[in-house]
Design a protein around this motif. Structure first.
Motif, PDB file in Angstrom:
ATOM      1  N   HIS A  20     116.601  50.201  40.758  1.00  0.00           N
ATOM      2  CA  HIS A  20     116.343  50.180  42.201  1.00  0.00           C
ATOM      3  C   HIS A  20     117.064  51.325  42.916  1.00  0.00           C
ATOM      4  O   HIS A  20     116.508  51.956  43.818  1.00  0.00           O
ATOM      5  N   HIS A  35     109.071  45.694  47.986  1.00  0.00           N
ATOM      6  CA  HIS A  35     109.867  46.916  48.056  1.00  0.00           C
ATOM      7  C   HIS A  35     110.168  47.182  49.528  1.00  0.00           C
ATOM      8  O   HIS A  35     109.365  46.853  50.397  1.00  0.00           O
ATOM      9  N   ASP A  38     115.289  47.051  48.946  1.00  0.00           N
ATOM     10  CA  ASP A  38     115.344  45.730  48.312  1.00  0.00           C
ATOM     11  C   ASP A  38     115.606  45.910  46.819  1.00  0.00           C
ATOM     12  O   ASP A  38     114.836  46.588  46.129  1.00  0.00           O
ATOM     13  N   PHE A  39     116.654  45.316  46.330  1.00  0.00           N
ATOM     14  CA  PHE A  39     117.047  45.525  44.923  1.00  0.00           C
ATOM     15  C   PHE A  39     115.967  44.974  44.001  1.00  0.00           C
ATOM     16  O   PHE A  39     115.934  43.802  43.664  1.00  0.00           O
ATOM     17  N   CYS A  40     115.071  45.877  43.557  1.00  0.00           N
ATOM     18  CA  CYS A  40     113.835  45.426  42.919  1.00  0.00           C
ATOM     19  C   CYS A  40     113.844  45.516  41.406  1.00  0.00           C
ATOM     20  O   CYS A  40     113.009  44.912  40.739  1.00  0.00           O
ATOM     21  N   CYS A  54     114.266  52.757  48.784  1.00  0.00           N
ATOM     22  CA  CYS A  54     113.863  51.345  48.778  1.00  0.00           C
ATOM     23  C   CYS A  54     115.103  50.509  49.078  1.00  0.00           C
ATOM     24  O   CYS A  54     116.164  50.728  48.505  1.00  0.00           O
ATOM     25  N   MET A  79     115.218  54.414  43.181  1.00  0.00           N
ATOM     26  CA  MET A  79     113.966  54.409  43.946  1.00  0.00           C
ATOM     27  C   MET A  79     114.205  55.109  45.281  1.00  0.00           C
ATOM     28  O   MET A  79     114.510  54.487  46.295  1.00  0.00           O
TER      29      MET A  79
HETATM   30 CU1  CUA Z   1     111.934  48.971  45.196  1.00  0.00          CU
HETATM   31 CU2  CUA Z   1     114.237  48.686  45.257  1.00  0.00          CU
END
Ligand code: CUA
Ligand code: RUQ
Length: 666
Positions: free
Chosen positions: A627, A583, A621-623, A619, A630
């Motif tokens: 995402h 993340h 980073d495309f998690c 966040c 987030m």
């Molecule tokens: Cu954690 Cu995007």
């Protein structure tokens, strides 16, 4: 003549008539099956990891071969906003030096660790050329774990070359300078009496890889350029090329090109160890940083070391010997058997090959041609195995394929030349586009090269790629060396200016990768091991946010009561326990980079808000599919305001009866 103009050094003009010329046309014949040989189908792995120095971007770049696909950029000596290296509180100490925090360096050479002269896939070492340092990167994590600064040095170019069991990583200084105990305030024109070329031997712990500066050797004030350890029969010796035996301190392009021969310095490091044990060194008071990243606490510390032991090559007569080597040698390469030491005089029109056994005999029989600054000079004929005649112009570096062949790069004539080590006959030559610097054969400087591929790292690409403004890309060129003739397979652009590189069969490394950090082993003092433990703690004007991240929210995600004048530390623990689910964390207006936190890891971002207002955080980073959800808010109130410090997730503070929890003030 174009290449000679490009290089812009008149000294080359006199060599123009010799040997080969620039490659014709750019539409080189690429053999019919080249595409097939470099094609790695989608979803398939490359055969080889190629670690390429980043030059003036201070990082190391990892490519797959034969595809030339960029896999990763590993920050070593330069801050990297992409993952917070050098920006997070945990990693800032990695870039501390005796000059303070340094966000950049110039990274030239890489060397993989070895056991019995073969690659063991444990670590890769990197040099910093500007502010002398050596780094160690762990190949289980692809992270920089340790950086040691080198005292008494300047321009750590001849580095980081290693002995065959990684007993030592060695670093020779390019700019002769007064040693630190003399380096007060010395006139430049006192070069000849005060300036020294110091060589560092950094011991490496067999189990942990931890480095320590075991000793240094004070040698005459020349420019040490490159080096390689002896191997097999020459294990116990180290060889360093040097130029500027003229000891010029100005206009070196002319003044350091006067002597017909400079030297390769042979160092008997086993002997040096004996002298060290016998207490023959002088202790020099100095300061150098030693920075280590601890995987358990996920935090780096920087320690300032105070002393180093220096052996004098002049006093201890039998540790260093000079082998005359024509015309400002650059590369200094030892063949897989350890018998042949190849020097590459940048201005020479031949390649001298020294013989280790002849050298030992010459030392025994005292076949000296005099002394240089107290160091015995061996006779050229006494150590010379032979010369490769008319190989090309401007030889720089040599690598080996383990089948008795050597490959030398030629900067001026822009080509790779294959020659037979025993007969010294040229076997093949192929153009490079253009002006090749280093070469790399997979495992090419070990006792057991893997061979198969050779990569040329070029300084100039001119018309090879789409133009990109005033600066064009650098590049690498991949050759198949499995047959008698080298075959060009592929051009690929590189990140940063590449110098030396290393490569290893993927099978040695790919199955030992750390996939995530076990949260139970996380010893970070600010780790938050579950959402229930997340909290915000004020200590005077310092506010510590114990935050967690998991798909797809932060806890807490609403914070109020931060005031202008506060120093906020977001200690974010990534609770994920799965491979490749980092993340990110970023907050508006932060004069800092993001964090990119690996699963099970805790990282800290320092934030000093300058004005009252609403500060979204999110966040990066495309998690997951959510995402974009987030995210959260931090409210910053004016200095002196009474807004209480509170924090929550979903309007609920964990473990709290009241919907919003009031922070503890210590
Ligand atoms: Cu954690 Cu995007
Ligand atoms: S250098 S191109 Cu290794 Cu810095 Cu030779």
């Amino acid at each position: 003549m174009k290449i000679i103009q490009l290089f812009g050094i008149s000294a080359f003009a006199s060599l123009a008539f010799l040997g080969s010329c620039k490659p014709k046309g750019t539409e080189t014949a690429v053999s019919g099956d080249a595409a097939e040989k470099v094609y790695v189908a989608p979803g398939k792995y490359d055969e080889v990891y190629n670690f390429v120095s980043g030059g003036f971007n201070g990082q190391m770049n990892v490519y797959g071969l034969p595809s030339g696909r960029l896999l990763k950029v590993v920050p070593i000596f330069s801050v990297n906003p992409e993952n917070g290296y050098g920006f997070s509180e945990e990693t800032k100490p990695m870039l501390e030096t005796s000059h303070g925090f340094i966000p950049w360096d110039d990274q030239h050479h890489l060397e993989l660790s070895q056991t019995n002269g073969e690659q063991d896939g444990r670590w890769i070492f990197a040099n910093a050329n500007n502010t002398p340092r050596v780094a160690r990167v762990n190949l289980k994590t692809f992270r920089t774990e340790e950086i040691i600064e080198l005292p008494n040095s300047a321009g750590n170019h001849s580095s980081p070359f290693i002995t065959e069991n990684t007993e030592y990583v060695v670093a020779g200084t390019r700019f002769a300078v007064p040693t630190d105990d003399m380096n007060g305030d010395v006139p430049i024109n006192s070069f000849k009496e005060n300036f020294k070329g110091v060589i560092s031997f950094i011991g490496v712990n067999k189990e942990t890889g931890d480095m320590n500066l075991s000793f240094q050797i004070e040698a005459p004030g020349v420019n040490f350029d490159l080096s390689h350890a002896g191997k097999g029969k020459s294990h116990g010796w180290f060889f360093f090329s040097c130029y500027n035996s003229e000891q010029a301190n100005t206009l070196l392009e002319v003044n350091a090109s006067q002597n017909d021969k400079d030297f390769i310095m042979a160092v008997n490091w086993k002997k040096a160890e004996e002298y060290l044990k016998a207490g023959k060194g002088r202790k020099v008071k100095t300061q150098y940083a030693h920075n280590k990243f601890d995987e358990k606490t996920q935090t780096a510390t920087s320690k300032m070391e105070q002393e180093v032991t220096v052996l004098s090559a002049k006093e201890l007569k039998d540790i260093c010997y000079f082998m005359p080597t024509p015309k400002s040698p650059h590369g200094c390469d030892v063949d897989p058997t350890g018998e042949y030491i190849v020097g590459s005089g940048k201005l020479a029109a031949l390649i001298p090959v020294h013989s280790f056994s002849k050298m030992l005999k010459a030392i025994e029989n005292k076949e000296f041609a005099g002394e240089y600054d107290g160091i015995p000079i061996l006779k050229y004929e006494s150590t010379l195995y032979g010369e490769v005649q008319k190989p090309g112009l401007g030889p720089l570096h040599t690598e080996f394929d383990g089948k008795g062949n050597a490959y030398t790069s030629f900067f001026v004539s822009s080509e790779v030349v294959k020659w037979d080590i025993k007969t010294l006959k040229v076997l093949d030559r192929q153009p490079t586009f253009y002006s090749v610097g280093h070469l790399m054969v997979v495992g090419g400087d070990t006792k057991k090269p893997y061979g198969k591929y050779l990569v040329a790292y070029n300084k100039i690409t001119k018309d090879r790629f789409l133009p990109t403004g005033p600066e064009l890309t650098q590049s690498a060129q991949l050759y198949d060396i499995s047959g008698d003739k080298m075959k060009l397979l592929l051009d690929f652009p590189t990140f940063g200016e590449p110098h030396y590189a290393q490569a290893v069969p993927a099978s040695l490394i790919k199955d030992q990768q750390v996939k995530f950090y076990n949260i139970a082993d996380n010893k970070h003092p600010y780790a938050t091991k579950g959402e229930a433990e997340s909290k915000v703690v004020r200590q005077g004007n310092k506010v510590h946010v114990y935050m967690t991240s998991i798909r797809s929210h932060f806890a807490p995600d609403n914070i109020e009561g931060i005031k202008v004048g506060d120093e906020v530390y977001f200690h974010v623990t990534n609770l994920e326990q799965d491979w490749d689910v980092p993340h990110g964390f970023a907050i508006k207006g932060n004069q800092n980079a993001e964090l990119l936190i690996m699963p099970g890891e805790t990282s800290t971002l320092k934030w000093v808000p300058k004005k009252a207002g609403m500060y979204p955080m999110y966040c990066t980073d495309f998690c997951s599919a959510l995402h974009q959800e987030m995210q959260g808010y931090v409210r910053v109130s004016p200095a002196g305001s009474n807004v209480p410090l509170t924090y929550s997730l979903n309007n609920k503070a964990d473990n709290a009866k009241s919907p919003v929890k009031t922070a503890v003030t210590k």
